[in-house]
Design an enzyme around this catalytic site. Structure first.
Site, mmCIF file in Angstrom:
data_model
loop_
_atom_site.group_PDB
_atom_site.id
_atom_site.type_symbol
_atom_site.label_atom_id
_atom_site.label_comp_id
_atom_site.label_asym_id
_atom_site.label_seq_id
_atom_site.Cartn_x
_atom_site.Cartn_y
_atom_site.Cartn_z
ATOM 1 N N HIS B 62 0.952 -1.225 0.161
ATOM 2 C CA HIS B 62 0.202 0.085 -0.211
ATOM 3 C C HIS B 62 0.864 1.252 -0.109
ATOM 4 O O HIS B 62 1.998 1.191 0.687
ATOM 5 C CB HIS B 62 -0.976 -0.134 1.131
ATOM 6 C CG HIS B 62 -2.230 -0.932 0.924
ATOM 7 N ND1 HIS B 62 -2.880 -1.425 1.992
ATOM 8 C CD2 HIS B 62 -2.706 -1.209 -0.261
ATOM 9 C CE1 HIS B 62 -3.913 -2.092 1.543
ATOM 10 N NE2 HIS B 62 -4.030 -1.997 0.084
ATOM 11 N N ASP B 64 1.020 4.184 1.204
ATOM 12 C CA ASP B 64 1.579 4.843 2.401
ATOM 13 C C ASP B 64 2.740 4.360 3.085
ATOM 14 O O ASP B 64 3.089 4.778 4.099
ATOM 15 C CB ASP B 64 0.564 5.281 3.307
ATOM 16 C CG ASP B 64 -0.377 3.858 3.859
ATOM 17 O OD1 ASP B 64 -0.751 3.064 2.874
ATOM 18 O OD2 ASP B 64 -0.827 4.177 5.030
ATOM 19 N N HIS B 65 3.034 3.040 2.559
ATOM 20 C CA HIS B 65 4.092 2.127 3.183
ATOM 21 C C HIS B 65 5.507 2.295 2.130
ATOM 22 O O HIS B 65 6.422 1.509 2.721
ATOM 23 C CB HIS B 65 3.540 0.658 3.688
ATOM 24 C CG HIS B 65 2.643 1.348 4.705
ATOM 25 N ND1 HIS B 65 3.088 0.931 6.008
ATOM 26 C CD2 HIS B 65 1.169 1.168 4.833
ATOM 27 C CE1 HIS B 65 1.697 0.952 6.795
ATOM 28 N NE2 HIS B 65 0.943 1.020 6.147
ATOM 29 N N ASP B 208 0.472 -3.145 8.374
ATOM 30 C CA ASP B 208 -1.073 -2.813 9.106
ATOM 31 C C ASP B 208 -1.529 -4.264 9.133
ATOM 32 O O ASP B 208 -1.394 -5.226 8.631
ATOM 33 C CB ASP B 208 -1.738 -2.150 7.871
ATOM 34 C CG ASP B 208 -1.168 -0.761 7.545
ATOM 35 O OD1 ASP B 208 -0.152 -0.401 8.231
ATOM 36 O OD2 ASP B 208 -1.704 -0.032 6.614
ATOM 37 N N HIS B 266 0.195 5.026 12.883
ATOM 38 C CA HIS B 266 -0.666 4.730 11.765
ATOM 39 C C HIS B 266 -2.046 5.381 11.980
ATOM 40 O O HIS B 266 -3.145 4.735 11.877
ATOM 41 C CB HIS B 266 -0.604 3.414 11.454
ATOM 42 C CG HIS B 266 -1.112 3.383 9.823
ATOM 43 N ND1 HIS B 266 -2.308 2.982 9.767
ATOM 44 C CD2 HIS B 266 -0.448 3.155 8.895
ATOM 45 C CE1 HIS B 266 -2.575 2.575 8.355
ATOM 46 N NE2 HIS B 266 -1.269 2.834 7.807
#
Lengths: 299, 299
Positions: B62, B64-65, B208, B266
């Site tokens: 993803h 955002d990582h 996550d 997060h």
């Protein structure tokens, strides 16, 4: 039109500058020019409305010009976009986006209308009733094009108070288009019943390129020219070697092209203070301004 | 070891938070955990030494990582790196990097030792004389693993002043390894001539994931556990739906695993103030701390 700088830096990251990105606001829609890493955060910081972006134009595939694109495309999706986006850039851009969406199992809820640039050509890559977008051939280490965004001429403005109340509606359109009209035996000469619209604007964005005076012909009499100036003239040998330009060279192009204003940016990280760029450019072309993040120039 | 937070946000960008990234400093080298967009700028801001990064661990694909990874890899190259880099992440990461380097005609002057994670497995993916890195199976919307970084036990420390001056050198090594030694008819009992080394540390990074108490067994008695907490418990239904965790759930894992300290981060962009996360987590596990960008936790 309004032109806002979002990034002023070049390839080497420094805390004081973000990589290349600029926004051309057309009124109710806007064009993003390049999209370096963190552009979406710059957009948030300077309150750029994400939903208004209709076009994204990428000059070339060096990271400081497009590494923020995939993140922005994701965010546009996550914020509910369904409107199509026109994405213009070099061959390879679609692959780069595709592979990242595929591995993240992401599906965009809007379509991307990809247009691939032809790096050697000055050619129209998009056109609608309002604007035309053409590539400007630039000479860099990898395939690279600048962009010329030209407004289409607007219709003439009708001086309705001079027309009879029963003047037929179809004739309005003819007057707007600059034609004379005959109605009940009278000639309505266009010049007497209409006003000329504001002259259409032209904005040119040229980053990155070695000095090439030939660019002047493509950006001739532009209302605003953004041209990279990575170095000052003391480092012109380095500029040439790395296929970049100096402030003086950018100004020479602005002067030869008789543009209305020149914005210079893409400053090398070695310059903490950019005032020398301005001094150097203004010796050649007085109406030069420095890129500053968040600064807006009226066109 | 020192653990520094570089990003505290989740997928939706907001000006106040940057996406996921954290740095584990091992002394003379360091491990970057996730690399959201703009991580290199966070590293500059918080004075992280780029050249010390020897390992980059990506949990999942993803954006955002990992959207900041390609930019960081380029910068490492541009700043003269020649030392190999260990890059651990999911299947696809190598393709994503490769396609971007290819189209930008970029060649890295250092080699990348790619290790592909096996998302369902708790298994060692790297080991040398100092550390071991294992994946932690996480349950997210796409393949995802956390990481457990364990120091290898150090050798025992010799109390040299208790040994005779002519004590043979090979016996030092045996004592360091915990063995008793016989020399000139005398037994040198290990416990009398050595001290135990500092106990090896364990740091776990879990982002996550949906709530899964099974994680506790993998991070059992870790010295530091970073566990995502995207939501507070009022939104536990949303957490479950999006395969994320709440602060309470993160704390439950910390408690069950008897870790020394828990760092939560997060945070969803809907929370401007994160104090509710801390209150909620501390009701379950007292030694909880909030992620704050630039903040360093000693392990």
């Amino acid at each position: 039109m309004k032109f806002t700088i979002l990034g002023t830096g070049s390839a080497t990251p420094i805390t004081e500058r973000r990589p290349s990105a600029a926004l051309l606001d057309l009124g109710n829609e806007s064009i993003l020019l390049d999209c370096g890493e963190g552009t979406q955060f710059q957009m948030l910081k300077y309150k750029v409305r994400f939903s208004r972006i209709k076009y994204i134009l990428i000059t070339h595939l060096h990271g400081d010009h497009f590494f923020g694109l995939i993140a922005l495309l994701n965010t546009l999706n996550n914020t509910g976009r369904t409107e199509p986006l026109v994405l213009i850039g070099p061959h390879g851009l679609q692959d780069i986006i595709g592979v990242q969406l595929r591995y993240s199992l992401s599906f965009l809820n809007y379509t991307i209308d990809y247009r691939t640039t032809n790096p050697g050509a000055f050619e129209e890559v998009f056109s609608n009733e309002k604007i035309s977008i053409s590539t400007i051939p630039l000479k860099h280490r990898i395939p690279c094009t600048g962009y010329l965004i030209s407004e289409k001429p607007a219709l003439r403005k009708i001086l309705a108070e001079r027309l009879p109340p029963d003047f037929p509606l179809p004739y309005f359109k003819m007057l707007k288009e600059g034609l004379d009209v005959e109605h009940e035996g009278k000639i309505y000469a266009n010049a007497e019943y209409t006003l000329a619209p504001a002259s259409p604007k032209k904005v040119a964005y040229c980053s990155d390129t070695i000095f090439d005076l030939g660019i002047a012909s493509y950006v001739y009499q532009a209302d605003l020219l953004y041209h990279e100036s990575t170095f000052t003239k003391e480092l012109s040998a380095r500029a040439q070697m790395t296929f970049h330009s100096t402030a003086e060279q950018a100004a020479s192009i602005a002067k030869a092209a008789q543009v209305k204003q020149l914005i210079i940016g893409h400053f090398s990280s070695r310059y903490k203070d950019t005032s020398a760029f301005l001094t150097e450019a203004r010796e050649i072309f007085q109406n030069t301004y420095l890129s500053e993040e968040g600064k807006t120039f009226r066109v």
